[in-house]
Design a protein around this motif. Structure first.
Motif, PDB file in Angstrom:
ATOM      1  N   SER A 610       0.839  -1.218   0.000  1.00 31.39           N
ATOM      2  CA  SER A 610       0.000   0.000   0.000  1.00 31.39           C
ATOM      3  C   SER A 610       0.867   1.259   0.000  1.00 31.39           C
ATOM      4  CB  SER A 610      -0.902   0.001   1.238  1.00 31.39           C
ATOM      5  OG  SER A 610      -1.733  -1.131   1.245  1.00 31.39           O
ATOM      6  N   TRP A 611       1.943   1.224   0.775  1.00 36.42           N
ATOM      7  CA  TRP A 611       2.858   2.367   0.881  1.00 36.42           C
ATOM      8  C   TRP A 611       3.459   2.716  -0.480  1.00 36.42           C
ATOM      9  CZ3 TRP A 611       8.244   2.962   0.310  1.00 36.42           C
ATOM     10  CH2 TRP A 611       8.800   4.119   0.886  1.00 36.42           C
ATOM     11  N   MET A 612       3.877   1.672  -1.229  1.00 33.34           N
ATOM     12  CA  MET A 612       4.503   1.923  -2.530  1.00 33.34           C
ATOM     13  C   MET A 612       3.506   2.467  -3.538  1.00 33.34           C
ATOM     14  SD  MET A 612       7.338  -1.030  -3.109  1.00 33.34           S
ATOM     15  CE  MET A 612       8.856  -1.008  -2.164  1.00 33.34           C
ATOM     16  N   LYS A 613       2.267   2.023  -3.447  1.00 33.16           N
ATOM     17  CA  LYS A 613       1.243   2.576  -4.343  1.00 33.16           C
ATOM     18  C   LYS A 613       1.094   4.080  -4.105  1.00 33.16           C
ATOM     19  CE  LYS A 613      -2.356  -0.046  -3.502  1.00 33.16           C
ATOM     20  NZ  LYS A 613      -3.751  -0.536  -3.680  1.00 33.16           N
ATOM     21  N   HIS A 633       4.334  -3.683 -10.504  1.00 31.14           N
ATOM     22  CA  HIS A 633       4.645  -2.432 -11.193  1.00 31.14           C
ATOM     23  C   HIS A 633       3.712  -1.350 -10.636  1.00 31.14           C
ATOM     24  CE1 HIS A 633       7.112  -4.258 -14.509  1.00 31.14           C
ATOM     25  NE2 HIS A 633       6.462  -5.336 -14.077  1.00 31.14           N
ATOM     26  N   PHE A 634       4.280  -0.442  -9.827  1.00 28.27           N
ATOM     27  CA  PHE A 634       3.496   0.633  -9.204  1.00 28.27           C
ATOM     28  C   PHE A 634       3.593   1.901 -10.053  1.00 28.27           C
ATOM     29  CE2 PHE A 634       5.110  -2.089  -5.794  1.00 28.27           C
ATOM     30  CZ  PHE A 634       3.948  -2.405  -5.096  1.00 28.27           C
ATOM     31  N   LEU A 638      -1.464   2.866  -8.499  1.00 26.69           N
ATOM     32  CA  LEU A 638      -2.007   1.543  -8.829  1.00 26.69           C
ATOM     33  C   LEU A 638      -0.882   0.523  -8.959  1.00 26.69           C
ATOM     34  CD1 LEU A 638      -4.592   2.606 -11.565  1.00 26.69           C
ATOM     35  CD2 LEU A 638      -5.069   2.104  -9.150  1.00 26.69           C
ATOM     36  N   CYS A 639      -1.231  -0.757  -8.805  1.00 22.18           N
ATOM     37  CA  CYS A 639      -0.248  -1.828  -8.970  1.00 22.18           C
ATOM     38  C   CYS A 639      -0.726  -2.800 -10.041  1.00 22.18           C
ATOM     39  CB  CYS A 639      -0.026  -2.582  -7.658  1.00 22.18           C
ATOM     40  SG  CYS A 639       1.175  -3.935  -7.814  1.00 22.18           S
ATOM     41  N   SER A 640       0.198  -3.334 -10.799  1.00 17.82           N
ATOM     42  CA  SER A 640      -0.134  -4.261 -11.887  1.00 17.82           C
ATOM     43  C   SER A 640      -0.805  -5.541 -11.388  1.00 17.82           C
ATOM     44  CB  SER A 640       1.133  -4.621 -12.666  1.00 17.82           C
ATOM     45  OG  SER A 640       2.088  -5.232 -11.804  1.00 17.82           O
TER      46      SER A 640
END
Length: 645
Positions: A610-613, A633-634, A638-640
Motif C-alpha cells: 500500500s505504501w509503494m502505491k 509495477h506501481f 495503482l499496482c499491476s
C-alpha cells in the motif's frame, strides 16, 4: 564434443636394411589424392584408393599418412561405417602390425568412442601383445573416449594404470584426468594430479590450467581457484569463464559480476559462453543496467549471437521486469526455439500481462510450435497470481486433451494454488486427493498459504503438521503457521511455533532488498541501514514524503507486524522494512524520471504494498518491485497485480 586427438607422429626407426635402389617404374604416391577426397567428404572414393595398399608386405610412411587422413575424416564426419570397413581391411592385410601403429590405433579408438562404441574402442586398445606396450597417445585416446562417453571413473582408472606402465603423462593426459575428476567431484585425486603438474618437466599448456581451474571451481574451493588463476602465465576467455562460473556456483553473484567487469577492463573480450554465464547473474540480481550493457556489447559484436545467448537475454529482461525489451528481442530473433517462447511467456506471466501471454500461446501454436509442460507451468502460474480461476481450470483441462501434455506434480501444484487463492479450498483438497502421485511439499505449502489468506486455522494446523514431517528444515512453513496464529491473535500458538523452531535450530530468513544504481548494487536488511536512516538527506525526503502521503489519507497498517508488542514498536518496525529503505535510497539517488527497481528475497507485506502505491502517486515515480512470487509495477497509485498476490 572433444576434438580428435592430434599428437606428434614423428617416429624415428633405426634399421640395418641395405638401401633400396630406385625402381624403374615408381609407385605413384596416393596420399595427396586420399587427403583431398577425405577432406571433401568423398569417403567411398578415398577408400577405393586405399584398398590396394593392404597388399603390401611393408607399408610406407606415405601409406600410414593415407590411412590417418582417411580415419581423421571419418572422425570428423562420425562415419562409423567407413571406419569399420578400413578396420576390417587392416585386419585382413598381409602386414598384421598395421593395427599396432600408434597413429592408426589412436585414430581408430577416437573414431569408435566418438561414435559411442566404447566397448569396441576398448577392444582395439587391448589388442596387442601387451597393453603396457601401447604408446602414450593410445592411452590418452582411450581415456578421452571414456570421458567423452561419460565413463569418468573408468577414465581415471585408466590414467592410473597408464602411470603404472611407466609412461610420463603429458598435457592431453593431465587435462583428460582433471576433466574426469571435475565430473566426479573427486578433489583428492584432482589435487594429486595438480601435484604431478607442478612436478612435470613438460611445459603445461593453457587447456590444462583451465581444466584445473574448472575442477577447483566445481568443488567449491575458492582459495585454490584464485591461487591457480593468479599463478597462470597466460589467461584466455575460457580461463575467465571458469573463474566467473566458480563464483556463480558458490552463489557469490556480486563477485561474479566484479570478475566480469575486471575481464572487460583487461581487454580480454568475451565469448557467447561468457554471456550465458553472466546474463543469468544479472537476472537473479535484477541488475538491469549491467544486463543492458551486455546487450549493447551483443549489438556491437560483428558475430551473430546464437539462440542460447538471446534466450538468456530475454530471460534477463523478464526477471528485471522489462517486458517491453523482452518482446523487442523476441521479435528481432531470426531463429527461435521453444525455450525462447517459454521464456517470453514466463515474462508475461510473472509481470501480470496474462492477456498477452494467452495471445502468445495462440500465436506460437499457429506458428507450428507445440507447447510443452514448461509452457503450461508458466501459464497456470500466471493465472494463479492474476486470479484467473476459470481460465486456469480450462488450461489445465486443455493440456492433455488438446496438446497431449500429461500433468506433472508442478502442474497440479499450480492448479491447487489457483483454487486455494480463489478461496476454493474444498475443491483444492479434492484435487490433492485425486492426484495420481504423492503431493509434494510445495502443494501443501500452497494450501497453507491459502489458509493464511482466508483464516482457516483448523485446516492450517493439519497441513502444517504434514509439512513439518515432509520439510522439517524449511523455515517458511513455520513462519507461515506463526503468521496465521498471529493474524488471529492466538499468541500462545505463535509462542509454540517459535519454541519448536528454537528446539530444531531453525532460523527465519531475514528480509533483504537491493537496488542497482549505475554499476553498484546497494543492499538493505529489515530494521537496518541506521547510518542511511539518520542522514540529513533521508530525514528531509522522508519528512516531505510522509506529509504528502498523509494529505492523501495514507495511514500505516501496523497489523502487518505479527509480534505481540506495543503500537509504537510496530510503527518503528513497519517503517524499517527493507523494501522501504531501498525505495527511499532510490528516491534520493536516482533521477526523477528513472523507474526505481527493487528486488526482495521475501514476499512483500501488505502495508509496504500500500505504501509503494501511494509513493508512486505522490512522487510521480514508477516503482518496480520483484518479490519471491511476482513483479509489482506501481504507477500513479495503482499496482499491476490489482492487489491480488
Amino acid at each position: 564434443m572433444i576434438p580428435a586427438i592430434s599428437l606428434s607422429t614423428n617416429i624415428t626407426v633405426s634399421t640395418n636394411t641395405p638401401p633400396v635402389h630406385k625402381q624403374k617404374n615408381p609407385i605413384i604416391n596416393s596420399t595427396p589424392k586420399v587427403k583431398s577426397l577425405s577432406k571433401s567428404g568423398k569417403l567411398d572414393q578415398a577408400l577405393q584408393i586405399i584398398e590396394p595398399l593392404h597388399s603390401k608386405s611393408k607399408p610406407t610412411e606415405s601409406d600410414i599418412e593415407s590411412y590417418s587422413a582417411f580415419l581423421h575424416a571419418c572422425i570428423s564426419a562420425k562415419s562409423f561405417q567407413h571406419g569399420q570397413k578400413l578396420y576390417l581391411q587392416l585386419l585382413l592385410s598381409r602386414n598384421k602390425n598395421l593395427l599396432q601403429n600408434p597413429i592408426l590405433k589412436t585414430k581408430l579408438i577416437t573414431l569408435y568412442s566418438v561414435c559411442g562404441r566404447i566397448d569396441e574402442a576398448l577392444r582395439i586398445f587391448k589388442d596387442g601383445p601387451r597393453v603396457g606396450d601401447n604408446h602414450g597417445s593410445v592411452w590418452v585416446a582411450m581415456a578421452m573416449g571414456y570421458s567423452r562417453n561419460g565413463c569418468n571413473k573408468e577414465a581415471l582408472l585408466l590414467y592410473c594404470e597408464m602411470l603404472g606402465s611407466d609412461l610420463r603423462p603429458g598435457n592431453f593426459a593431465f587435462s583428460t584426468a582433471l576433466k574426469a575428476c571435475s565430473s566426479l567431484l573427486d578433489l583428492r585425486v584432482g589435487r594429486g594430479i595438480h601435484a604431478q603438474i607442478v612436478k612435470s618437466r613438460e611445459g603445461v599448456d593453457q587447456v590444462v590450467y583451465n581444466t584445473l581451474l574448472r575442477l577447483y571451481a566445481e568443488c567449491g574451493c575458492a582459495e585454490e581457484v584464485l591461487q591457480v588463476f593468479e599463478e597462470m602465465p597466460e589467461r584466455n576467455v575460457v580461463t575467465w569463464n571458469s573463474l566467473i562460473a566458480g563464483f556463480v556456483r558458490r552463489d557469490q553473484l556480486f563477485g561474479s559480476l566484479e570478475v566480469f567487469r575486471r575481464m572487460q577492463g583487461d581487454g580480454v573480450g568475451f565469448s557467447w559462453v561468457t554471456l550465458t554465464i553472466v546474463l543469468p547473474v544479472c537476472a537473479r540480481l535484477t541488475a538491469l543496467y549491467s544486463g543492458r550493457e551486455i546487450h549493447a556489447q551483443i549489438v556491437k559484436s560483428t558475430e551473430k549471437p546464437d539462440v542460447f545467448v538471446l534466450n538468456s537475454l530475454i530471460d534477463m529482461y523478464t526477471k528485471c521486469g522489462a517486458v517491453d525489451y523482452c518482446r523487442r528481442v523476441f521479435d528481432r530473433m531470426q531463429d527461435k526455439d521453444l525455450t525462447t517462447v517459454n521464456t517470453l511467456l514466463r515474462g508475461y506471466a510473472i509481470n501480470g500481462h496474462m492477456e498477452k501471454a494467452m495471445e502468445l500461446l495462440v500465436e506460437i501454436v499457429d506458428s507450428g510450435f507445440r507447447p510443452d509442460g514448461v509452457t503450461f507451468i508458466s501459464l497456470l502460474s500466471g493465472c494463479s497470481h492474476a486470479g484467473l480461476t476459470n481460465e486456469g481450470r480450462d488450461l489445465f483441462n486443455r493440456m492433455k486433451v488438446e496438446f497431449g501434455v500429461s500433468p506433472t506434480l508442478e502442474h497440479y501444484a499450480c492448479l491447487v494454488d489457483i483454487l486455494g487463492r480463489a478461496g476454493e479450498l474444498k475443491e483444492a483438497l479434492e484435487v490433492v486427493k485425486s492426484m495420481p502421485m504423492e503431493p509434494s511439499g510445495s502443494i501443501w505449502g500452497s494450501l497453507l498459504n491459502s489458509c493464511r489468506l482466508y483464516g482457516n486455522i483448523s485446516l492450517a494446523e493439519k497441513i502444517a503438521k504434514r509439512l513439518f514431517e515432509l520439510e522439517p528444515d524449511n523455515p517458511g512453513n513455520y513462519v507461515m503457521l506463526s503468521n496465521i496464529y498471529a493474524n488471529a491473535g492466538i499468541w500462545a500458538g505463535v509462542k509454540m511455533v517459535r519454541e519448536i523452531m528454537e528446539k530444531r535450530d531453525i532460523k527465519k530468513e531475514p528480509g533483504c532488498s537491493w537496488i542497482q544504481i549505475k554499476d553498484k548494487i546497494h543492499t538493505f536488511v529489515a530494521s537496518g541501514g541506521f547510518e542511511f536512516r539518520n542522514s540529513d538527506e533521508y530525514k528531509r525526503v522522508w519528512k516531505r514524503l510522509m506529509k504528502a502521503m498523509e494529505e492523501v489519507g495514507y495511514v500505516p497498517d501496523i497489523g502487518v507486524v505479527l509480534h505481540d508488542v506495543n503500537e509504537e514498536m510496530k510503527m518503528e518496525w513497519v517503517c524499517g522494512h527493507s523494501e522501504r529503505l531501498a525505495t527511499m535510497y532510490g528516491l534520493i539517488h536516482m533521477g526523477s524520471r528513472m523507474p526505481i527497481r527493487i528486488t526482495k528475497n521475501l514476499r512483500v507485506c501488505g502495508d509496504c504494498h500500500s505504501w509503494m502505491k501511494v509513493v508512486s502517486k505522490v512522487m510521480g515515480r514508477v516503482i518496480v518491485l520483484r518479490d519471491t512470487n511476482r513483479f509489482h509495477h506501481f504507477e500513479n497509485g495503482l499496482c499491476s497485480c490489482n492487489d491480488y498476490w
